[in-house]
Scaffold this active site. Structure first.
Site, PDB file in Angstrom:
ATOM      1  N   GLN A  88      -7.482   8.881   0.582  1.00  0.00           N
ATOM      2  CA  GLN A  88      -7.399   8.789   2.035  1.00  0.00           C
ATOM      3  C   GLN A  88      -8.307   9.780   2.758  1.00  0.00           C
ATOM      4  O   GLN A  88      -8.614   9.589   3.927  1.00  0.00           O
ATOM      5  CB  GLN A  88      -5.952   9.011   2.483  1.00  0.00           C
ATOM      6  N   HIS A 190      -1.661   9.609  -6.467  1.00  0.00           N
ATOM      7  CA  HIS A 190      -1.321   9.099  -5.131  1.00  0.00           C
ATOM      8  C   HIS A 190      -2.019   7.744  -4.949  1.00  0.00           C
ATOM      9  O   HIS A 190      -2.911   7.593  -4.122  1.00  0.00           O
ATOM     10  CB  HIS A 190      -1.724  10.108  -4.054  1.00  0.00           C
ATOM     11  N   ASN A 235       3.293   9.871  -6.395  1.00  0.00           N
ATOM     12  CA  ASN A 235       3.667   9.749  -4.987  1.00  0.00           C
ATOM     13  C   ASN A 235       4.266   8.375  -4.704  1.00  0.00           C
ATOM     14  O   ASN A 235       3.609   7.350  -4.907  1.00  0.00           O
ATOM     15  CB  ASN A 235       2.429   9.921  -4.104  1.00  0.00           C
ATOM     16  N   GLU A 236       5.508   8.370  -4.259  1.00  0.00           N
ATOM     17  CA  GLU A 236       6.146   7.161  -3.738  1.00  0.00           C
ATOM     18  C   GLU A 236       6.040   5.950  -4.667  1.00  0.00           C
ATOM     19  O   GLU A 236       5.414   4.933  -4.318  1.00  0.00           O
ATOM     20  CB  GLU A 236       5.587   6.818  -2.354  1.00  0.00           C
ATOM     21  N   TYR A 367      10.453   9.587   6.555  1.00  0.00           N
ATOM     22  CA  TYR A 367       9.893   9.490   7.900  1.00  0.00           C
ATOM     23  C   TYR A 367      10.910   9.013   8.928  1.00  0.00           C
ATOM     24  O   TYR A 367      10.864   9.402  10.064  1.00  0.00           O
ATOM     25  CB  TYR A 367       8.721   8.486   7.907  1.00  0.00           C
ATOM     26  N   GLU A 447       6.788  14.620   3.014  1.00  0.00           N
ATOM     27  CA  GLU A 447       5.963  13.978   4.029  1.00  0.00           C
ATOM     28  C   GLU A 447       6.881  13.611   5.174  1.00  0.00           C
ATOM     29  O   GLU A 447       7.980  13.083   4.946  1.00  0.00           O
ATOM     30  CB  GLU A 447       5.315  12.669   3.531  1.00  0.00           C
ATOM     31  N   TRP A 505      -4.609   3.295   4.273  1.00  0.00           N
ATOM     32  CA  TRP A 505      -4.491   2.176   3.341  1.00  0.00           C
ATOM     33  C   TRP A 505      -4.869   0.851   4.007  1.00  0.00           C
ATOM     34  O   TRP A 505      -5.945   0.750   4.553  1.00  0.00           O
ATOM     35  CB  TRP A 505      -3.079   2.159   2.726  1.00  0.00           C
ATOM     36  N   PHE A 513      -2.185   9.329  11.768  1.00  0.00           N
ATOM     37  CA  PHE A 513      -1.042  10.194  11.466  1.00  0.00           C
ATOM     38  C   PHE A 513      -1.398  11.680  11.553  1.00  0.00           C
ATOM     39  O   PHE A 513      -0.573  12.536  11.278  1.00  0.00           O
ATOM     40  CB  PHE A 513      -0.517   9.913  10.049  1.00  0.00           C
TER      41      PHE A 513
HETATM   42  C1  NOJ Z   1       3.266   7.835   2.774  1.00  0.00           C
HETATM   43  C2  NOJ Z   1       2.072   7.855   1.887  1.00  0.00           C
HETATM   44  O1  NOJ Z   1       2.284   8.740   0.826  1.00  0.00           O
HETATM   45  C3  NOJ Z   1       0.794   8.179   2.617  1.00  0.00           C
HETATM   46  O2  NOJ Z   1      -0.263   7.906   1.754  1.00  0.00           O
HETATM   47  C4  NOJ Z   1       0.728   7.385   3.908  1.00  0.00           C
HETATM   48  O3  NOJ Z   1      -0.494   7.561   4.556  1.00  0.00           O
HETATM   49  C5  NOJ Z   1       1.871   7.805   4.787  1.00  0.00           C
HETATM   50  N1  NOJ Z   1       3.110   7.487   4.133  1.00  0.00           N
HETATM   51  C6  NOJ Z   1       1.891   7.142   6.167  1.00  0.00           C
HETATM   52  O4  NOJ Z   1       2.083   5.777   6.020  1.00  0.00           O
END
Ligand code: NOJ
Length: 544
Positions: A88, A190, A235-236, A367, A447, A505, A513
């Site tokens: 990113q 990630h 990550n996630e 979030y 995050e 993405w 953000f």
């Molecule tokens: C979580 C992700 O880890 C990140 O890559 C993404 O940009 C943010 N959320 C915002 O959507």
């Protein structure tokens, strides 16, 4: 030239240029393409904005928050920082031996996968401007920076030959953090999976990835475990396992049925994460290693028994998918298990033992929240009908209260429809995480952030830099954490997403953000008001 020692599916030996040319094609570059030394941060850019909530004060006179609540405080050990991720922000996608990842293909080749047709080719040019980026956050008083390593920079094929230039780059990134007194936190994965692994065996859909990921982890832990204390393996996974099935015809075909693919991926993630955890601890037992989970508080929309059941299913198919195995018992939560045991090989006792206890903190990207309710057709009808759109989770979500009139809070940018400001639920959510998963090292919000609505439409710099919803989000979210701390929840740190606007993405650069604006034409960075709001909460509330 680096050659893979592996026979590629097209029965020839592929070298790195072939991989780029065949699967990605030409990429863009930026005029700044050598490492830039930081210039001093102009003191004028460090003057806080006028307050959002009170009659204007002359610029430069930061006012405290409302009246300070004397019963709130962040412990002196609480860490707060900003986060970004390799694809990113880095750009320089072909520089110094980096191999392609699936995101280079998704952004270059798959029509409309990125709605703006943008790529990460240049992004924030962080690969060359990282010194300035670290200097800027340090100038604000931020002492933690979380970034991810590009696996395909370090191992251009995901396995096999190591790219020494990448190691030198990350050496200097880490050393630069340390020289500014900034704690580096490192994520290994990630979402930018080395393309070669996807095309060789289907990436996360194959158990082959466990050995390759663990070898990658061995390389990075060995190199940086004496300098980096906090590590995140992946990550996630809920999100990146949800990328499967990938678009057809761009990657190796798979025989795994579409609906099963996310869960095959998840299975291999749990094995890979836990193997890396055990390996990292064997190299240096004092490291903090976890994966980053994600989700939000699940609010029962009505007090019906069906909605209560739907809430439990929502936990089980989201946070619980990865958190129950790692924090509770090495295995899936019951609602999920009932589904996955119809096609996944169950974890062995040894695998369960490896997975159970494989996180030092509960690292959560948290979030927002959702209202949860049973599907209109009922849960039982959905569970017995695999063509139901909500199958296999069989719970429904909405952002609207049960009166179908009010949203749970202000909406973010339309490009992130999953995100509403829902900070009122944060204390309850933090309690839930602590009580359910009982993390020994506490809960970290790894995050959190807000996409300011329609920010991309603003053209005038001064109006971009005042971001009232994001500022209110950080203030109210951190107040909510202070409430939870005062109620005994062990929250240990926060990472604001993101250090600056970046490649969001599939939304490209259209959704912002950042707590800093980046002019993508010049690559200049500017602090937004939210950056000051974020830091000010700690200036006011953190114990010395
Ligand atoms: C979580 C992700 O880890 C990140 O890559 C993404 O940009 C943010 N959320 C915002 O959507």
């Amino acid at each position: 030239m680096v050659k893979s020692s592996i026979l590629y599916p097209h029965s020839s030996f592929l070298n790195l240029p072939d991989l780029w040319d065949l699967y990605v094609g030409p990429v863009s570059t930026f005029s700044i393409n050598t490492t830039v030394q930081p210039t001093p941060i102009p003191s004028s850019s460090l003057i806080p904005p006028p307050s959002l909530y009170y009659p204007s004060f002359p610029t430069g006179q930061q006012v405290p928050l409302q009246s300070k609540n004397e019963s709130w405080s962040f412990p002196s050990t609480f860490w707060y920082g900003v986060a970004g991720a390799s694809y990113q922000i880095e750009g320089a996608v072909k520089a110094e031996g980096r191999g392609p990842s699936i995101w280079d293909v998704l952004s270059h080749r798959v029509p409309d996968y990125v709605i703006t047709n943008e790529t990460g080719d240049v992004a924030d040019n962080n690969y060359y401007q990282y010194k300035e980026d670290i200097a800027r956050i340090a100038a604000l008083g931020i002492k933690t920076y979380s970034f991810s390593l590009s696996w395909s920079r370090i191992l251009p094929f995901g396995k096999g030959p190591v790219n020494e230039q990448a190691l030198l780059h990350y050496d200097d990134l880490i050393d630069t953090c340390l020289s500014y007194g900034v704690t580096p936190m490192v994520t290994l994965y990630h979402w930018d999976l080395p393309l070669f692994l996807q095309n060789t065996y289907g990436g996360w859909l194959s158990e082959d990835i466990v050995a390759d990921y663990t070898e990658y982890a061995r390389i990075v832990f060995t190199r940086w475990s004496s300098k980096v204390h906090y590590w995140f393996t992946v990550n996630e996974p809920i999100v990146f396992c949800g990328f499967y099935p990938l678009p057809e015809n761009y990657f190796k075909a798979t025989s795994v049925p579409k609906k099963q693919q996310p869960y095959s991926c998840g299975h291999n993630v749990l094995l890979a994460h836990s193997a890396a955890y055990r390996l990292g601890k064997s190299i240096n037992d004092s490291l903090s290693i976890s994966f980053k989970n994600n989700g939000g508080y699940k609010i029962q929309r009505t007090d019906s028994a069906a909605d209560a059941e739907a809430v439990q299913r929502a936990w089980d198919f989201n946070e619980g998918w990865f958190a129950n195995p790692t924090f509770i018992n090495g295995d899936y939560p019951s609602n999920l298990k009932t589904y996955v045991e119809t096609f996944l090989t169950p974890f062995t006792q040894d695998q369960k033992a490896q997975i159970n206890g494989s996180c030092d903190i509960f690292a959560h990207d948290a979030y927002t929240s959702d209202f949860i309710m049973a599907p209109d057709s009922g849960i039982a009808a959905c569970v017995s009908n695999s063509s139901n759109a909500l199958y296999p989770g069989c719970y429904n979500t909405t952002k609207l209260y049960a009166n179908n009139y009010w949203a749970m809070g202000p909406a973010s940018d339309p490009g992130s429809p999953w995100l509403y400001k829902a900070t009122d639920w944060v204390p309850a959510f933090l309690h839930y995480m602590q009580d359910t998963w009982k993390p020994k090292g506490g809960v970290a919000i790894t995050e959190f952030g807000m996409s300011e609505p329609y920010e991309e439409l603003r053209t005038d710099l001064a109006s971009i830099l005042i971001d009232p919803l994001r500022s209110a989000y950080y203030r109210d979210y951190l107040s909510a954490i202070l409430i939870a701390l005062s109620e005994g929840v062990n929250v240990v740190g926060t990472l604001a997403w993101s250090i600056y606007d970046n490649m969001e993405w599939s939304q490209g650069y259209s959704v912002k953000f950042g707590i800093q604006f980046v002019n993508l034409t010049t690559q200049e960075r500017f602090f937004k008001a939210s950056a000051f709001e974020y830091v000010n909460m700690f200036n006011v509330y953190q114990d010395k």
